[in-house]
Design a protein around this motif. Structure first.
Motif, PDB file in Angstrom:
ATOM      1  N   THR A 176     -12.183   4.960   3.805  1.00  0.00           N
ATOM      2  CA  THR A 176     -10.746   5.205   3.657  1.00  0.00           C
ATOM      3  C   THR A 176     -10.248   4.393   2.465  1.00  0.00           C
ATOM      4  OG1 THR A 176     -10.444   5.536   6.036  1.00  0.00           O
ATOM      5  CG2 THR A 176      -8.480   5.029   4.738  1.00  0.00           C
ATOM      6  N   ARG A 177      -9.564   5.064   1.564  1.00  0.00           N
ATOM      7  CA  ARG A 177      -9.050   4.381   0.369  1.00  0.00           C
ATOM      8  C   ARG A 177      -7.627   3.905   0.620  1.00  0.00           C
ATOM      9  NH1 ARG A 177      -9.615   7.740  -4.798  1.00  0.00           N
ATOM     10  NH2 ARG A 177     -11.542   6.532  -5.019  1.00  0.00           N
ATOM     11  N   LEU A 178      -7.353   2.650   0.270  1.00  0.00           N
ATOM     12  CA  LEU A 178      -6.004   2.100   0.286  1.00  0.00           C
ATOM     13  C   LEU A 178      -5.451   2.159  -1.136  1.00  0.00           C
ATOM     14  CD1 LEU A 178      -6.416  -1.043   2.589  1.00  0.00           C
ATOM     15  CD2 LEU A 178      -5.841   1.306   3.225  1.00  0.00           C
ATOM     16  N   VAL A 179      -4.438   2.980  -1.345  1.00  0.00           N
ATOM     17  CA  VAL A 179      -3.884   3.197  -2.681  1.00  0.00           C
ATOM     18  C   VAL A 179      -2.704   2.257  -2.894  1.00  0.00           C
ATOM     19  CG1 VAL A 179      -2.847   4.864  -4.259  1.00  0.00           C
ATOM     20  CG2 VAL A 179      -4.582   5.612  -2.606  1.00  0.00           C
ATOM     21  N   PRO A 180      -2.784   1.369  -3.871  1.00  0.00           N
ATOM     22  CA  PRO A 180      -1.662   0.460  -4.137  1.00  0.00           C
ATOM     23  C   PRO A 180      -0.527   1.183  -4.858  1.00  0.00           C
ATOM     24  CG  PRO A 180      -3.353   0.138  -5.783  1.00  0.00           C
ATOM     25  CD  PRO A 180      -3.901   1.147  -4.813  1.00  0.00           C
ATOM     26  N   TYR A 181       0.645   0.633  -4.793  1.00  0.00           N
ATOM     27  CA  TYR A 181       1.754   1.174  -5.568  1.00  0.00           C
ATOM     28  C   TYR A 181       1.458   1.006  -7.055  1.00  0.00           C
ATOM     29  CZ  TYR A 181       4.870   1.763  -1.550  1.00  0.00           C
ATOM     30  OH  TYR A 181       5.447   2.184  -0.382  1.00  0.00           O
ATOM     31  N   PRO A 182       1.926   1.937  -7.891  1.00  0.00           N
ATOM     32  CA  PRO A 182       1.739   1.773  -9.337  1.00  0.00           C
ATOM     33  C   PRO A 182       2.400   0.486  -9.816  1.00  0.00           C
ATOM     34  CG  PRO A 182       2.482   4.003  -8.829  1.00  0.00           C
ATOM     35  CD  PRO A 182       2.622   3.199  -7.561  1.00  0.00           C
ATOM     36  N   ALA A 183       1.751  -0.167 -10.761  1.00  0.00           N
ATOM     37  CA  ALA A 183       2.285  -1.405 -11.331  1.00  0.00           C
ATOM     38  C   ALA A 183       1.906  -1.457 -12.802  1.00  0.00           C
ATOM     39  CB  ALA A 183       1.730  -2.618 -10.586  1.00  0.00           C
ATOM     40  N   GLU A 184       2.542  -2.355 -13.536  1.00  0.00           N
ATOM     41  CA  GLU A 184       2.303  -2.456 -14.974  1.00  0.00           C
ATOM     42  C   GLU A 184       1.158  -3.400 -15.320  1.00  0.00           C
ATOM     43  OE1 GLU A 184       3.490  -0.694 -17.425  1.00  0.00           O
ATOM     44  OE2 GLU A 184       4.621   0.495 -16.007  1.00  0.00           O
ATOM     45  N   THR A 185       0.393  -3.845 -14.323  1.00  0.00           N
ATOM     46  CA  THR A 185      -0.747  -4.708 -14.614  1.00  0.00           C
ATOM     47  C   THR A 185      -1.892  -3.872 -15.176  1.00  0.00           C
ATOM     48  OG1 THR A 185      -1.745  -4.482 -12.426  1.00  0.00           O
ATOM     49  CG2 THR A 185      -0.101  -6.223 -12.715  1.00  0.00           C
ATOM     50  N   GLU A 186      -2.718  -4.503 -15.993  1.00  0.00           N
ATOM     51  CA  GLU A 186      -3.860  -3.807 -16.591  1.00  0.00           C
ATOM     52  C   GLU A 186      -4.803  -3.289 -15.515  1.00  0.00           C
ATOM     53  OE1 GLU A 186      -5.863  -2.748 -20.315  1.00  0.00           O
ATOM     54  OE2 GLU A 186      -3.842  -3.321 -19.726  1.00  0.00           O
ATOM     55  N   GLU A 187      -5.104  -4.110 -14.522  1.00  0.00           N
ATOM     56  CA  GLU A 187      -6.031  -3.715 -13.467  1.00  0.00           C
ATOM     57  C   GLU A 187      -5.519  -2.504 -12.699  1.00  0.00           C
ATOM     58  OE1 GLU A 187      -8.403  -5.783  -9.697  1.00  0.00           O
ATOM     59  OE2 GLU A 187      -6.457  -6.571 -10.340  1.00  0.00           O
ATOM     60  N   ASN A 188      -4.238  -2.491 -12.387  1.00  0.00           N
ATOM     61  CA  ASN A 188      -3.664  -1.383 -11.635  1.00  0.00           C
ATOM     62  C   ASN A 188      -3.700  -0.090 -12.432  1.00  0.00           C
ATOM     63  OD1 ASN A 188      -1.069   0.351 -10.941  1.00  0.00           O
ATOM     64  ND2 ASN A 188      -1.520  -0.856  -9.103  1.00  0.00           N
ATOM     65  N   ILE A 242       0.839  -1.201   0.000  1.00  0.00           N
ATOM     66  CA  ILE A 242       0.000   0.000   0.000  1.00  0.00           C
ATOM     67  C   ILE A 242       0.871   1.247   0.000  1.00  0.00           C
ATOM     68  CG2 ILE A 242      -1.743   1.297   1.277  1.00  0.00           C
ATOM     69  CD1 ILE A 242      -2.726  -1.269  -0.073  1.00  0.00           C
ATOM     70  N   LEU A 243       0.641   2.110  -0.971  1.00  0.00           N
ATOM     71  CA  LEU A 243       1.390   3.357  -1.090  1.00  0.00           C
ATOM     72  C   LEU A 243       0.945   4.372  -0.056  1.00  0.00           C
ATOM     73  CD1 LEU A 243       3.340   5.249  -2.644  1.00  0.00           C
ATOM     74  CD2 LEU A 243       1.428   5.780  -4.179  1.00  0.00           C
ATOM     75  N   SER A 244      -0.400   4.501   0.124  1.00  0.00           N
ATOM     76  CA  SER A 244      -0.926   5.495   1.057  1.00  0.00           C
ATOM     77  C   SER A 244      -2.362   5.170   1.417  1.00  0.00           C
ATOM     78  CB  SER A 244      -0.863   6.897   0.435  1.00  0.00           C
ATOM     79  OG  SER A 244      -1.700   6.972  -0.722  1.00  0.00           O
ATOM     80  N   GLU A 245      -2.854   5.829   2.466  1.00  0.00           N
ATOM     81  CA  GLU A 245      -4.262   5.775   2.845  1.00  0.00           C
ATOM     82  C   GLU A 245      -4.857   7.165   2.671  1.00  0.00           C
ATOM     83  OE1 GLU A 245      -5.104   4.113   6.632  1.00  0.00           O
ATOM     84  OE2 GLU A 245      -3.906   2.288   6.309  1.00  0.00           O
ATOM     85  N   GLU A 246      -6.018   7.232   1.994  1.00  0.00           N
ATOM     86  CA  GLU A 246      -6.666   8.513   1.725  1.00  0.00           C
ATOM     87  C   GLU A 246      -8.080   8.501   2.278  1.00  0.00           C
ATOM     88  OE1 GLU A 246      -6.650   9.353  -2.418  1.00  0.00           O
ATOM     89  OE2 GLU A 246      -4.450   9.356  -2.603  1.00  0.00           O
ATOM     90  N   PRO A 247      -8.394   9.379   3.227  1.00  0.00           N
ATOM     91  CA  PRO A 247      -9.774   9.461   3.714  1.00  0.00           C
ATOM     92  C   PRO A 247     -10.675  10.102   2.654  1.00  0.00           C
ATOM     93  CG  PRO A 247      -8.413  11.147   4.739  1.00  0.00           C
ATOM     94  CD  PRO A 247      -7.485  10.293   3.938  1.00  0.00           C
ATOM     95  N   LEU A 248     -11.753   9.425   2.298  1.00  0.00           N
ATOM     96  CA  LEU A 248     -12.681   9.946   1.287  1.00  0.00           C
ATOM     97  C   LEU A 248     -13.890  10.623   1.905  1.00  0.00           C
ATOM     98  CD1 LEU A 248     -12.694   6.998  -1.297  1.00  0.00           C
ATOM     99  CD2 LEU A 248     -11.201   9.002  -1.214  1.00  0.00           C
ATOM    100  N   GLY A 249     -14.025  10.523   3.242  1.00  0.00           N
ATOM    101  CA  GLY A 249     -15.177  11.119   3.900  1.00  0.00           C
ATOM    102  C   GLY A 249     -16.420  10.267   3.749  1.00  0.00           C
TER     103      GLY A 249
END
Length: 646
Positions: A137-149, A41-48
């Motif tokens: 709260t959003r869990l942001v994954p690290y960027p990757a070369e997969t299509e889904e990401n 996980i790259l970061s956590e972002e509160p979305l409210g």
């Protein structure tokens, strides 16, 4: 004593449990803590406070409650348990006042996992509600070369502007295309009214889509809606009734099925002309009786004197006049520079009584498809590559074959292992041309480096500056020139001492293609292709073996190079040699291709990476000129997979 509602919900849960076990699937709710490692996980972002679509709530955050529910979120606990009593209490509260407090949830890859409020979610799913309020709260994954990401990162940008979380796409670039389709710009916030209008449209469309069986297709309702909006303007669609939308969807359903994954590119490609059969006596006789003189139109986006592309197709049209004489009548039409309504020009041509229409630009793709749907009696073909549509046939050439041969010559002729390659548009198909050229150069010179220069990129240095800086004298330039142009920089050439020596020139021979298509139609063979019989998409993708692509070489080439080039070309003519057979390296050193196998047509057409030995990168959309960006959007956007290699 459990309520009747709990017993029904529990029955549904047990059925889902047994079904999952029978399939060898996990029968309980997935727990996010078991799916995602904190190190990913790259970061956590509160979305409210967020309105969460219930269908996107798929599990719990922690492992504590996962076995209390089946995978469909229905309860599994005994009827006399404390859990059952509390679940029944939530039902009573919901029926009396509605579910009150928001749940607490985590969002990961646009799926939601509940930390607090699992019973509330279960009850609302039982009553088939659409959504529930939640603090997210959003869990942001690290960027990757997969299509889904990569699609998810595009979604996050879209969400910042629209706050829309219920829309899914299966292809990259779709969120940006949708933004443009609704008349917005990236970075522009959606108003509350715009959100409501779109939600209403999406809900109506998705219900129609599912009723037609869309939930059985590999794609998403979002994919289908985006295709629908490519044919019918958004503002026009907003004003349509549900019945009108149903009628539209019914008319374009075959193509929606294709866009949503019902047709694979590999299955739709026609690699070479089929053997002529002459058609049946019935089709030959009655077909020619119904069409006494076949009227064939060619629609170009620019006049011949301004476009080498239009010029090559006009040569093909004139070839038809010579071959068929008065059996057919041909006429060319050109889009006026001041005209933005391509559909209007196509409709004019149809109203003029033409039986077959070739639209020679990718700019005409969407309008050609719409016209094919609305005028099934007219044969319309668009010059583009790898399209999934069943209603519209497309055609193009395997130019990468000629580019491989040019690369072989360039690799052998360069005095310092450096070659320049001037590329047109970063759309599907063109990346294969670059990679084939690089592979050909490495075949004759393993040390060869290909310096990439984009004609369609803004704020880029002139080609001459690149040649001077890198001391390059072997150049692969534009394949064609306009008739009125004084610039002789085209094809593969070598410079030195103020002189230019032409080494080779790829050739588009559209007359061969047009002649065969017309001949097949007149002989009643229009529907004789395997794909036509199966009612699948048809993409003519002919190469050297089909006569559409050729290579003219200089008489001054060294004998050994000329001989080797002719040997490989003859192998291509016999379909024995494929430039993309076997393994090769990408820019980052990873392996592409498969040992002793060729890349599939889809893998070649959809290339979004550059081969090892190419110096440069695939430009992003915002780096292109306006005209280039429009053409790339229409045929297919290449999202860069690699950064510049120095």
């Amino acid at each position: 004593m459990a309520s009747e509602d709990y017993i029904k919900a529990q029955k549904s849960g047990k059925a889902a449990y047994r079904k999952a076990v029978g399939r060898g699937e996990y029968p309980y709710l997935p727990a996010l803590d078991e799916i995602v490692d904190s190190r990913s996980i790259l970061s956590e972002e509160p979305l409210g406070l967020v309105s969460i679509p219930l269908e996107q709530i798929v599990g719990t955050k922690t492992v504590g409650r996962k076995t209390s529910f089946a995978s469909n979120y229905m309860p599994l606990m005994p009827e006399n348990s404390e859990f059952a009593r509390k679940w029944t209490g939530v039902v009573a509260y919901h029926l009396d006042q509605g579910v009150g407090d928001p749940i607490v949830a985590y969002e990961y890859m646009n799926r939601f996992y509940v930390l607090e409020g699992n019973k509330r979610v279960s009850v609302l799913k039982y009553f088939h509600a659409d959504s529930i309020e939640g603090t997210v709260t959003r869990l942001v994954p690290y960027p990757a070369e997969t299509e889904e990401n990569r699609i998810y990162y595009e979604f996050m940008s879209f969400y910042k502007d629209s706050q829309i979380n219920y829309l899914f796409f299966s292809k990259r670039g779709s969120y940006e295309q949708l933004t443009e389709a609704v008349g917005k710009k990236s970075g522009e916030k959606w108003t509350d009214d715009e959100k409501m209008d779109f939600r209403s449209l999406y809900n109506r469309f998705s219900r129609i889509y599912e009723a037609k069986g869309g939930d059985t297709l590999p794609g998403t309702a979002g994919d289908a809606l985006l295709f629908y909006l490519s044919l019918y303007p958004y503002r026009e669609v907003l004003g349509k009734s549900t019945d009108e939308m149903k009628s539209d969807v019914a008319r374009i359903w075959e193509d929606i099925s294709s866009v949503s994954g019902g047709t694979k590119t590999n299955d739709s490609v026609v690699f070479r002309p089929s053997q002529e059969t002459g058609g049946s006596i019935f089709t030959r006789f009655f077909g020619l009786q119904m069409v006494r003189q076949l009227k064939v139109a060619f629609i170009h986006d620019r006049p011949v004197e301004m476009s080498s592309w239009s010029y090559t197709h006009e040569l093909g049209r004139m070839h038809l006049d010579q071959v068929f004489g008065d059996k057919i009548y041909t006429e060319a039409f050109f889009l006026k520079e001041s005209s933005s309504d391509i559909s209007e020009l196509i409709e004019f041509v149809i109203d003029s009584g033409f039986h077959m229409i070739f639209t020679t630009s990718t700019r005409f793709l969407a309008a050609s498809l719409k016209a094919s749907i609305e005028h099934p009696g007219v044969k319309i073909l668009n010059c583009s590559v790898g399209q999934p549509y069943r209603t519209l046939r497309t055609y193009f050439g395997r130019l990468y074959e000629a580019k491989y041969l040019c690369g072989m010559i360039a690799g052998a002729m360069t005095p310092n292992d450096r070659i320049a390659y001037q590329a047109p548009l970063p759309n599907y198909g063109s990346i294969a041309d670059i990679n084939a050229f690089a592979l050909g150069a490495q075949m004759t010179n393993p040390r060869a480096k290909v310096y990439l220069h984009w004609m369609s990129q803004t704020d880029t240095e002139p080609l001459r500056d690149l040649l001077d800086r890198e001391k390059i004298c072997v150049v692969s330039d534009s394949d064609m020139i306009t008739p009125a142009s004084r610039d002789r920089s085209y094809g593969l050439y070598m410079t030195g001492n103020g002189l230019m020596q032409r080494l080779a020139t790829p050739i588009w021979n559209w007359g061969r293609f047009y002649e065969r298509i017309i001949r097949d139609f007149l002989q009643g063979n229009w529907d004789n292709d395997r794909q036509a019989k199966q009612k699948s998409a048809i993409n003519y993708w002919w190469g050297i073996s089909g006569g559409v692509i050729d290579l003219i070489t200089s008489d001054e080439l060294p004998r050994g190079i000329e001989t080797l080039t002719n040997i490989i070309k003859s192998q291509m003519y016999a379909d024995y040699f494929n430039p993309f057979r076997g393994q090769f390296l990408r820019q980052d050193g990873s392996v592409a291709g498969r040992k002793d196998q060729s890349l599939t047509p889809e893998e070649i057409i959809m290339m979004d990476y550059l081969a090892d030995g190419v110096i440069g990168s695939i430009p992003a959309s915002w780096e292109l000129t306006d005209d280039a960006r429009e053409k790339v959007e229409l045929q297919g956007r290449i999202t860069p997979a690699m950064t510049t290699v120095e």
